[in-house]
Scaffold this motif. Structure first.
Motif, PDB file in Angstrom:
ATOM      1  N   LYS A 171     -16.864   0.407  -3.217  1.00 40.14           N
ATOM      2  CA  LYS A 171     -17.251  -0.840  -3.867  1.00 40.14           C
ATOM      3  C   LYS A 171     -17.280  -1.968  -2.841  1.00 40.14           C
ATOM      4  N   GLY A 172     -16.241  -2.019  -2.054  1.00 40.66           N
ATOM      5  CA  GLY A 172     -16.141  -3.053  -1.030  1.00 40.66           C
ATOM      6  C   GLY A 172     -17.338  -3.010  -0.089  1.00 40.66           C
ATOM      7  N   LYS A 208      -9.029   6.497  -6.711  1.00 34.42           N
ATOM      8  CA  LYS A 208      -9.125   5.063  -6.950  1.00 34.42           C
ATOM      9  C   LYS A 208      -9.390   4.333  -5.626  1.00 34.42           C
ATOM     10  N   GLU A 209      -8.664   4.745  -4.618  1.00 34.68           N
ATOM     11  CA  GLU A 209      -8.824   4.102  -3.311  1.00 34.68           C
ATOM     12  C   GLU A 209     -10.246   4.263  -2.805  1.00 34.68           C
ATOM     13  N   ARG A 249     -12.901   4.783  -4.497  1.00 34.77           N
ATOM     14  CA  ARG A 249     -13.833   3.985  -5.293  1.00 34.77           C
ATOM     15  C   ARG A 249     -13.819   2.538  -4.815  1.00 34.77           C
ATOM     16  N   GLU A 250     -12.623   2.052  -4.584  1.00 29.84           N
ATOM     17  CA  GLU A 250     -12.508   0.655  -4.137  1.00 29.84           C
ATOM     18  C   GLU A 250     -13.168   0.444  -2.790  1.00 29.84           C
ATOM     19  N   LYS A 302       0.841  -1.196   0.000  1.00 30.53           N
ATOM     20  CA  LYS A 302       0.000   0.000   0.000  1.00 30.53           C
ATOM     21  C   LYS A 302       0.869   1.236   0.000  1.00 30.53           C
TER      22      LYS A 302
END
Lengths: 485, 638
Positions: A476-477, A469-470, A472-473, A457
């Motif tokens: 999503k998670g 991006k982080e 978004r992830e 990381k």
């Protein structure tokens, strides 16, 4: 087991043989080692007595009291003692007579006068200590100890013990219990003093305050002889130099034999007074800017990091009630001038009215013969002025009637101002850090233990793209988890 | 404080441009310093603090930059050469340069730029030139070229700086100082260096003040924290453990509470900064040292129960970014109820976990993330973990104490399963004002869970059993904290609060032992002047000579809990030496020939400190003596 110092653990009550501070007034504090000698001391039948302008206080009345107690003055015969002693000096008798000791006089409480007895703290001690040199005051030493990270368990070198105010403050900061065995490593102060008289005074003080196990005081010229104690390193974590020329002492505070020190063919290995496995924090205390520039120059050459110079500006603030107003009681400290414009105008009107009244009467006497109309007008005016005046007085009266209901200590406006005299400059403080040595081998060993190359990381500052991006992830998670449920 | 960077420790990285980057050094991550580059976190773990590193170019076959320790001689090279050249030979003292510069003719190389004989004049034209053409294009490198050089990033940016210097057309027109300034400017911008410093209380405060949110900590500067700690006489007090002491000494359980032992009362509205500073003075702030190698670290990270651990609320906080504490603070103040709820749920979970984990070996291996109560805790629910001395007792106004800043020291007070290995877990107690003043109104204090026989307990489900133990333990803890606090006898009072200090004093002063010091911080002076006025000499004299209704005829003990009226909001005889002070530190720049105070610094709240001592008035009427006018006038009045 050593008796704990009253500075560190005063217990619940005052004890004989221990230091207590007698508080007379804000700036008048008297340190006293309480003495429970029964019988005559110094000509006093009551034993040791503290005489103040608030009365006399035999030590026996101060012993065994809870800290912070208010103590009443006692009736002590201070008049006849001088004569008595003279007689005794002639006959060369010891002062503590046994016959008199048997009948120790119980002091009688006086009608007025009192003091408070406080446990000693470095702050009170700084206010009350006997001055031998310029004192490092609380605003300075508190900041210094904070910055040089003097914490429980640390060892601190202090050069230039001076009057001992810093010594007491630093021993409190590093104290983490008395050493119970010789090899027990506890927080300790290593103090150095060049002046013989001051050294001896300091030694006596440390002993009287039960700090002998925590303060190692050495009579030493540190410019030439360095900081080792009996050839051994104090292994100091922090250093405080209150010396006229700190740059002369600095080479001794190195990790290795300084280049300036001649080897002189000596074979014995050079011992550093500093702790080898820590960064060492240092502060020097110099009044002049020239000293600072020389010190900083020496520090840079010797590898000290994070060098920073500051000065501390401290002010004590007085709080008082500013009593301004025509109706204020005529005390000292109140200003009997008008409180505001309205009051000023009222007052002027009143004066004007009285003036007119006085004037009018004279004129009336002169004019009455000439013109009746004017006389009429005048008298109307005068009566109007009179009623007006009476009205004003009546209006002014209620506050003065009410005055007793507002006590004088609540009158006026609450204000604050800086004390009449301020210490505009104490000294310049130079702070610096000497990092721990870190060799190639140590680095290699650490790299072995903490190998790199498997970073998963990124932390710290990320560019916008990665952050998005982080995020978004992450979202999503979260969604996934929800949908799973 | 540790000498080496611990894994998962919070550190402050000082960057060349003077900013601080505070982050948690999680092993096996890449630390990015923005434009200065990035490096693996493992390269600073178990390395000393205060070293300055330079990012090296990536070696062939390696995907990370290694670090090089920059020696002090290299860091100070510029300053030392300039001081050598600008000062007269033989005396390291620096001559004042502005007025009598021509009296001492400089002999150094850099000064050859300036005509020595006509020194002042040339410097003047130079200065004019600098002013005139400050905006003019003197740098021949274009932005694109600089960017390209940055991308190459060889030799930690030193090549770029050298190129920049060389391609500046007017370099020879600069004075020595402007040249030095130019180089410093470019160095700050491009050199790829940083320094690792520990995030101890002074650094933490500095960072919060300068770069974070000073309002949250009531603009409390370092000098104020230092003064508070000193005036409240906060120091290691007692025989209980301390982070630096070699632990594991069996402690003699002292049954009776020794009132003289070091117990301090704290009121903290700075999110835990004050508590942290006082804990540092007591020696109970820093957690014990951690794993030695990456391998053992990773081993300890493995959760005992893989599944729950991943979804537990704590694990989401594992890698908080620098913004997290802010959110936490808001959480604590705004969504308390919700938090308490959540906490209870969490507790249930952890207890269930602990119950199902029958293997005692799994307890306490990993102190950070999957703590359990520990064997001492479990053996007797009513045995409280708290120390008898060397403690802080925090009074707070929310139902949960807001101590979010303690997270930087690996302590989370909202986590009921906080491991006892952290000294704060045993030496910090918290209670609400309600629990102090009216404990019967507090459910946590009043509702004693019924004692259940072991036989009955064994029949219960694990879930219910865990719940039962948790409730019993919590009740015992609250009971202990409230009862010991109400018993009083504290060694000092430290306050940094937004609440009215008069109301704090009314309830806190009776809890102090005789002679105990009091130190109160306030952002502005008005609140404290009102407090000082309550203890004014005139008011105290009036109290003694003419006691108010309701106070006459009472003993000093009864008057300790004087509830106050308009004239006497506080009992003025309980406190001595009420005084106000303020202090401010001014920083200086010390450079050869250029020593002066910094041109700008932070403003904000000035900050004031009230100090006094708790005293015990003598019984009966007491008459002052001395040449005071007061007594005379009173006699005349009578």
């Amino acid at each position: 087991m050593t008796k704990p110092s009253p500075f560190l653990n005063p217990g619940q009550t005052t004890k004989a043989g221990s230091l207590a501070i007698v508080h007379l007034s804000r700036d008048n504090l008297v340190p006293a080692i309480l003495d429970d000698t029964v019988g005559e001391v110094n000509g006093y039948a009551e034993g040791t007595v503290i005489n103040t302008r608030f009365g006399s206080f035999p030590h026996s009345t101060l012993i065994g009291q809870p800290w912070g107690s208010q103590i009443r003055a006692s009736v002590v015969d201070t008049g006849s003692r001088g004569r008595k002693r003279k007689v005794r000096d002639d006959t060369d008798e010891p002062s503590n007579d046994t016959e008199e000791a048997a009948s120790a006089k119980k002091p009688a409480t006086a009608a007025s006068g009192f003091v408070h007895v406080l446990p000693p703290t470095p702050e009170i001690w700084t206010m009350s200590l006997p001055h031998r040199t310029q004192v490092v005051y609380t605003p300075d030493y508190s900041y210094i100890l904070h910055r040089i990270r003097a914490r429980p368990g640390m060892r601190i070198i202090e050069a230039g013990a001076g009057s001992g105010s810093f010594t007491h403050a630093s021993v409190r900061a590093v104290y983490n219990g008395y050493p119970t065995a010789a090899e027990d490593r506890k927080g300790k102060v290593y103090s150095f003093e060049f002046n013989e008289a001051r050294f001896q005074a300091m030694e006596r003080e440390v002993k009287a305050h039960d700090l002998s196990d925590l303060v190692q005081i050495t009579h030493r010229d540190v410019y030439n002889d360095g900081f080792l104690v009996n050839g051994e390193s104090p292994e100091a974590d922090c250093v405080f130099l209150d010396l006229p020329a700190p740059w002369k002492a600095l080479p001794h505070l190195s990790r290795h034999r300084p280049a300036t020190e001649a080897v002189n063919g000596q074979d014995q290995p050079w011992v550093s007074p500093l702790r080898s496995d820590r960064a060492v924090h240092l502060c020097t205390f110099s009044p002049c800017i020239e000293q600072v520039t020389r010190t900083v120059d020496a520090m840079r050459r010797l590898g000290w990091m994070e060098i920073e110079m500051v000065e501390v500006a401290h002010k004590r603030i007085g709080v008082l009630r500013e009593r301004v107003g025509l109706n204020m009681p005529g005390d000292r400290g109140s200003n009997q001038s008008p409180y505001d414009v309205a009051e000023a105008v009222n007052r002027l009107r009143e004066v004007e009215g009285r003036f007119k009244e006085f004037h009018g009467r004279n004129q009336k006497a002169a004019k009455s013969a000439n013109d009746d109309d004017v006389d009429m007008n005048d008298s109307v005016e005068a009566s109007a002025a009179e009623t007006n005046g009476a009205g004003r007085e009546a209006a002014a009266e209620p506050p003065s009637d009410n005055a007793p209901s507002v006590p004088s200590f609540m009158m006026g406006r609450l204000v604050h101002r800086t004390e009449p005299e301020i210490k505009t400059h104490t000294s310049y403080l130079v702070f610096a850090v000497l990092p721990q040595e870190w060799t190639e081998e140590q680095e290699a060993a650490a790299f072995e233990k903490w190998p790199c190359g498997k970073e998963s990381k990124v932390i710290g500052s990320l560019d916008k793209e990665t952050r998005k991006k982080e995020k978004r992830e992450l979202l999503k998670g979260k969604k996934k988890r929800k949908s799973e449920k | 404080m540790h000498s080496l960077v611990q894994p998962d420790a919070w550190v402050a990285l000082k960057l060349p441009n003077g900013t601080l980057r505070v982050l948690q050094v999680t092993p096996n991550t890449t630390v990015s310093l923005g434009k200065y580059g990035s490096f693996p976190s493992n390269l600073i773990i178990h390395r000393p603090y205060h070293l300055t590193y330079e990012l090296q170019d990536k070696r062939e076959g390696e995907n990370f930059s290694r670090l090089r320790i920059v020696p002090a001689s290299e860091l100070y090279a510029d300053i030392l050469t300039s001081s050598a050249s600008s000062s007269a030979p033989g005396s390291p003292t620096l001559a004042p340069e502005d007025d009598d510069a021509d009296a001492e003719l400089p002999t150094g190389v850099e000064y050859s730029l300036v005509d020595a004989t006509s020194g002042a004049v040339v410097a003047k034209t130079d200065r004019a030139a600098v002013l005139d053409e400050a905006s003019a294009l003197r740098q021949t490198l274009s932005v694109e070229e600089i960017e390209a050089l940055k991308q190459d990033g060889t030799n930690a940016g030193k090549d770029l700086i050298a190129k920049l210097m060389l391609s500046h057309t007017a370099l020879d027109q600069k004075t020595e100082y402007s040249l030095a300034k130019y180089k410093l400017l470019k160095t700050k911008k491009y050199i790829r260096r940083f320094c690792v410093t520990p995030l101890d209380v002074p650094m933490f405060d500095h960072w919060l003040l300068e770069e974070k949110d000073p309002i949250k900590i009531l603009d409390m500067r370092e000098e104020m924290i230092a003064l508070l700690g000193c005036w409240a006489n906060v120091h290691y007090g007692g025989v209980d453990r301390c982070e630096n002491a070699t632990d594991e000494e069996p402690q003699a359980e002292s049954t009776a509470l020794d009132h003289s032992a070091g117990r301090w009362l704290v009121v903290d509205d700075t999110g835990g900064l004050l508590v942290a500073a006082m804990a540092e003075r007591l020696g109970v702030l820093y957690p014990p040292e951690k794993e030695e190698t990456l391998e053992t670290y990773l081993e300890s990270q493995k959760p005992p129960q893989q599944k729950e651990a991943a979804s537990g609320p704590k694990s989401s906080k594992d890698e908080p970014d620098a913004e997290a504490p802010e959110e936490a603070t808001e959480d604590a103040s705004m969504q308390e109820e919700a938090k308490v709820e959540a906490q209870i749920d969490e507790t249930k979970e952890t207890d269930v976990k602990a119950e199902s984990a029958q293997d005692p070996g799994s307890h306490g291996i990993n102190p950070k993330k999957y703590p359990t109560g520990g064997p001492r805790h479990r053996s007797n629910d009513l045995a409280v973990p708290y120390a008898q001395s060397n403690t802080l007792t925090l009074l707070h106004h929310n139902s949960q104490a807001n101590l979010s800043f303690l997270r930087y020291y690996d302590f989370d007070n909202t986590n009921p399963a906080q491991p006892l290995t952290h000294p704060l877990a045993t030496n910090l107690m918290t209670l609400t004002w309600l629990q102090l003043l009216d404990p019967t109104a507090d459910t946590a204090y009043m509702a004693e869970p019924p004692a259940v026989t072991p036989e009955e307990l064994r029949g219960w489900k694990t879930n219910r059993r865990g719940n039962y133990h948790r409730k019993r333990r919590r009740w015992a803890r609250v009971r202990h904290v409230v009862d010991t606090t109400r018993a009083g006898g504290f060694s000092g009072l430290v306050v940094a609060s937004t609440m009215d200090p008069i109301s704090v004093m009314k309830h806190a002063v009776p809890l102090l032992a005789g002679g105990a010091p009091i130190a109160i911080y306030s952002q502005s002076v008005e609140a404290l002047t009102a407090l000082v006025d309550c203890y004014s000499i005139a008011r105290r004299t009036a109290w003694i000579s003419n006691p108010p209704e309701g106070a006459a005829g009472k003993t000093p003990e009864e008057l300790e809990t004087w509830e106050g009226n308009d004239e006497f909001p506080l009992n003025p005889t309980l406190v001595l030496g009420a005084a106000l002070q303020t202090s401010r530190v001014r920083k200086w720049q010390v450079l050869p020939g250029r020593t002066h105070p910094l041109m700008t610094s932070k403003g904000g709240a000035e900050g004031y400190i009230f100090t006094a001592w708790r005293v015990k008035p003598a019984e009966g009427k007491i008459e002052a003596r001395g040449k005071g006018r007061h007594s005379k006038r009173r006699k005349v009045g009578e």
